[in-house]
Design an enzyme around this catalytic site. Sequence first.
Site, PDB file in Angstrom:
ATOM      1  N   LYS A 115      93.461   3.211  39.165  1.00  0.00           N
ATOM      2  CA  LYS A 115      93.359   3.242  40.254  1.00  0.00           C
ATOM      3  C   LYS A 115      91.663   3.913  40.394  1.00  0.00           C
ATOM      4  CE  LYS A 115      97.090   6.612  41.276  1.00  0.00           C
ATOM      5  NZ  LYS A 115      98.034   8.114  41.817  1.00  0.00           N
ATOM      6  N   LYS A 207     104.728  -1.858  35.512  1.00  0.00           N
ATOM      7  CA  LYS A 207     105.806  -0.875  35.983  1.00  0.00           C
ATOM      8  C   LYS A 207     106.527  -1.127  37.390  1.00  0.00           C
ATOM      9  CE  LYS A 207     103.067   3.274  37.076  1.00  0.00           C
ATOM     10  NZ  LYS A 207     103.142   3.948  37.546  1.00  0.00           N
ATOM     11  N   LYS A 210     104.781   2.572  43.618  1.00  0.00           N
ATOM     12  CA  LYS A 210     104.585   2.309  44.960  1.00  0.00           C
ATOM     13  C   LYS A 210     103.394   1.324  45.584  1.00  0.00           C
ATOM     14  CE  LYS A 210     101.636   5.746  43.394  1.00  0.00           C
ATOM     15  NZ  LYS A 210     102.125   7.126  43.507  1.00  0.00           N
TER      16      LYS A 210
END
Length: 345
Positions: A115, A207, A210
């Site tokens: 992130k 994966k 979102k």
Amino acid sequence: MTQFKDRVFSGMQPTHTLHLGNYLGAMVNWVRMQDTHDCIYCVVDLHAITMPQDPKALAANIREVAAAYIACGIDPARSILFNQSRVHEHAELAWVFNCVARMGWLNRMTQFKEKAGKDRENAAVGLFAYPTLMAADILLYKGTHVPVGEDQKQHLELTRDIAQKFNNDFAASIAEHGFGETFFPLPEPMIQGPATRVMSLRDGTKKMSKSDPSDYARINLTDDADAIAQKVRKAKTDPEPLPSEAAGLAGRPEADNLVGIYAALRDVPREAVLAEFGGANFSTFKSALVDVAVDRLAPITGEMRRLSADPGHIDAILAEGARKASEIAAGTMDAVRRIVGFGPR
Ligand code: TYM
């Protein structure tokens, strides 16, 4: 572990509309566990702000995710459903855990690295400390079982390390205050089912997420039948027909992913899917997949829409859940204060 009553805790971030990965990787198990356990399900809004959020969108997303929980089958009469920021003890216990966890432990967290990206200096301190807040979420309720997707495994290991270190560091004080030998349980991750890691529809090695810039990478719980059909039809595949045995999926990530999704939606093992579709081409299989996906998701989407039309009702459910959660949280935090040496409030 026997001194601890079984209790399930899990949560999702209200940063987006829930997608098929959230549903098959975690939610299906959440719903099932209500039959056998005391369950607490949280909308983790404190975690959401570790990345920038638009305040209006966040407020709407908290309600939308709460509506999704209920529409998927979380029953607020049986389980505690609330949003994290209403129960201040989450932040309070997280601070204590920030002083228990070691920098080196957090430095190893792959989610932070992903992130924060290359610009680590510019990442929020909260993003780095994210896993200590997650440990606080679970341990505030002495959660023993945590149903999650595979991507949360490392965070759960860290939660166990924090619980263990707290128990060790404060062993004498825990005993002195009459709390026995260990104060916190070491929670078990429950990573179960044929879809613990649902992959992107555009790339079977990534994966389903979102944050994928392409909406075609994921199926959202708000997608209607047309959108689902379009996304499945456009999903990446390879030129071979489906194999009739699981070994034949090796090295075919997209085929493997679609078979896993189909198996999870129908609640059958992968082998059963391959026994039925072995030798079939993808256009046949994709049509069947659209049918099961629409069958399974359309009622959820409809119920979400119905619930979202009455935000006051969702707010009342969240307020009542927070009241129940606070009762448990206050008890744990009061004990933690004594153990650490702050004394009761
Ligand atoms: P979050 O919001 O990213 O995801 C919610 C849940 O969905 C699972 N999941 C997936 N499972 C399978 N395949 C996928 N592609 C996929 N994408 C997401 C996640 O594993 C998760 O179970 N840190 C947590 C939220 C959290 C939490 C907690 C969880 C905060 N406190 C305490 C458990 C206990 C998170 O970011 O989940």
